[in-house]
Design an enzyme around this catalytic site. Sequence first.
Site, PDB file in Angstrom:
ATOM      1  N   ARG A 139      -4.645 -14.336  -1.192  1.00 35.68           N
ATOM      2  CA  ARG A 139      -5.783 -13.695  -0.804  1.00 35.68           C
ATOM      3  C   ARG A 139      -7.047 -13.969  -1.202  1.00 35.68           C
ATOM      4  NH1 ARG A 139      -3.359  -7.847  -2.586  1.00 35.68           N
ATOM      5  NH2 ARG A 139      -2.646  -7.050  -0.589  1.00 35.68           N
ATOM      6  N   LYS A 176      12.264   2.416   3.024  1.00 28.86           N
ATOM      7  CA  LYS A 176      12.521   3.920   3.526  1.00 28.86           C
ATOM      8  C   LYS A 176      11.876   4.079   5.058  1.00 28.86           C
ATOM      9  CE  LYS A 176      12.348   6.888  -0.400  1.00 28.86           C
ATOM     10  NZ  LYS A 176      11.681   7.934  -1.052  1.00 28.86           N
ATOM     11  N   GLY A 186      -0.256  -1.907   3.203  1.00 23.03           N
ATOM     12  CA  GLY A 186      -0.678  -0.625   3.687  1.00 23.03           C
ATOM     13  C   GLY A 186      -1.638  -0.516   4.704  1.00 23.03           C
TER      14      GLY A 186
HETATM   15  P1  AMP Z   1       8.998  -1.915   1.812  1.00 25.63           P
HETATM   16  O1  AMP Z   1       7.998  -1.793   0.692  1.00 25.63           O
HETATM   17  O2  AMP Z   1       9.267  -0.607   2.492  1.00 25.63           O
HETATM   18  O3  AMP Z   1       8.863  -2.950   2.678  1.00 25.63           O
HETATM   19  O4  AMP Z   1      10.442  -2.181   0.895  1.00 25.63           O
HETATM   20  C1  AMP Z   1      10.555  -3.083   0.358  1.00 25.63           C
HETATM   21  C2  AMP Z   1      11.792  -3.022  -0.455  1.00 25.63           C
HETATM   22  O5  AMP Z   1      12.888  -2.641   0.260  1.00 25.63           O
HETATM   23  C3  AMP Z   1      12.137  -4.391  -1.188  1.00 25.63           C
HETATM   24  O6  AMP Z   1      11.988  -4.234  -2.554  1.00 25.63           O
HETATM   25  C4  AMP Z   1      13.729  -4.307  -0.691  1.00 25.63           C
HETATM   26  O7  AMP Z   1      14.632  -4.667  -2.086  1.00 25.63           O
HETATM   27  C5  AMP Z   1      14.207  -3.033  -0.293  1.00 25.63           C
HETATM   28  N1  AMP Z   1      15.275  -3.009   0.492  1.00 25.63           N
HETATM   29  C6  AMP Z   1      15.479  -3.701   1.422  1.00 25.63           C
HETATM   30  N2  AMP Z   1      16.525  -3.459   2.032  1.00 25.63           N
HETATM   31  C7  AMP Z   1      17.117  -2.436   1.192  1.00 25.63           C
HETATM   32  C8  AMP Z   1      18.403  -1.896   1.184  1.00 25.63           C
HETATM   33  N3  AMP Z   1      19.552  -2.042   2.164  1.00 25.63           N
HETATM   34  N4  AMP Z   1      18.726  -0.907   0.486  1.00 25.63           N
HETATM   35  C9  AMP Z   1      17.687  -0.587  -0.432  1.00 25.63           C
HETATM   36  N5  AMP Z   1      16.533  -1.225  -0.626  1.00 25.63           N
HETATM   37  C10 AMP Z   1      16.231  -2.221   0.364  1.00 25.63           C
END
Ligand code: AMP
Length: 389
Positions: free
Chosen positions: A49, A186, A367
């Site tokens: 950044r 999620k 975000g």
């Molecule tokens: P995000 O910030 O929504 O992009 O989420 C990133 C996080 O999702 C990372 O820390 C990953 O460890 C988690 N993640 C990826 N795949 C899975 C899974 N199958 N179950 C739980 N967490 C996950």
Amino acid sequence: MSKPESLPTLEDLGDLKGKKVLVRSDLNVPITVKTFDGEEVCEIGDDFRLRQSLATLYFLTENGAEVTVMSHLGRPKGAYVPKCSIDPIRKWLQKFIPEINVMENLRFDPREEKNSEDFVLELIKGQDYFVNDAFGVSHREHASVVGPPKYLKSAAGRLLKTEVDTLLRMLHDPSSPFVVIVGGAKISEKLGVLKALSKVADVILVGGGMAYTFLAACGHGIGDSLFEKDRVEDCKELLESNAKVMIPTDVIAMSKEGEICREEKGGQVIAVDFEVGNDIPVGFKGLDIGLKTTETYDEVIAGASLVFWNGPMGVFEDPRFRFGTKQIALSVANCKGYTVVGGGDSAKALADLDMEGAADYVSTGGGASLELLEFGDLPGLKALRKWSK
Ligand code: AMP
């Protein structure tokens, strides 16, 4: 929907010689505290950044402006926290531009996140112009982002303009085939952007934790995997949208005694192939996409003219569940089309895999990039438009 070109540019500010310019940059980078000879020293981790912020600062100083740059750093929650001091960032910037003024961390003052008017007035005191170059916080209605354009002639910095142009082009004028890859934890957090992109993408490849709600919606047994029951209907809707939504056909799962760690800690790790009628057994959690899925996704990515990737395919922090994310990073690196990676955890995954160069464009905002794609505009951009020609 707003047109990216409607943002005022640095050139629109006119003659900068002798002018005082206040710049909001996003200099929020990881800082680690190390101890040398019994003394604590703060070190900058990934400086991506900071490097991306230099173009605007060079332009302004080279054109004779007196520049003061401001940013937040970490999450001090409105109070002074020594490890969140901007000092290491100031040193880093002054190596390149010795004359630059760098304000202390904006979030040491609770008025920043509360968007307080008297804080805005303090920030702009004695300044002639304002430049917003902080794409990563332009979705936030914080004092330093939306306040100064109310009072000072303002413009978008180089980085902000590039981010907005690159991301909005995907919404307004995507080349086809446009392939979106979405992962992360999620589905609820990515639903808005998924719905927006399903209107313009040709194919959406789903991975990560969110894939299990889709798999459940299709009738597969997902054991103890991440599941958002109240999102099943949304998944069904997406599976019937204009874009072809593809979900994993095989995954890697671990039994619940295992621990997710940077090391391999316990648990039984199994491959589950839904195509041959397997389900994830109860007591197991799906943590990565499988080999067959990576091969199918690779073929789709290879044929893409435009790719947008946000979110890891599995729990990449644990080496046992990094394979899917690494393979997708390789597919993106090999794709001949234009490839864009959303910031946040996807950019972190690329850095952890030593694959930062895999994409043509890596956004500095996690975000912010998702909100821009979902809503087509951001509060920080709207505030600047008052000064558009
Ligand atoms: P995000 O910030 O929504 O992009 O989420 C990133 C996080 O999702 C990372 O820390 C990953 O460890 C988690 N993640 C990826 N795949 C899975 C899974 N199958 N179950 C739980 N967490 C996950």
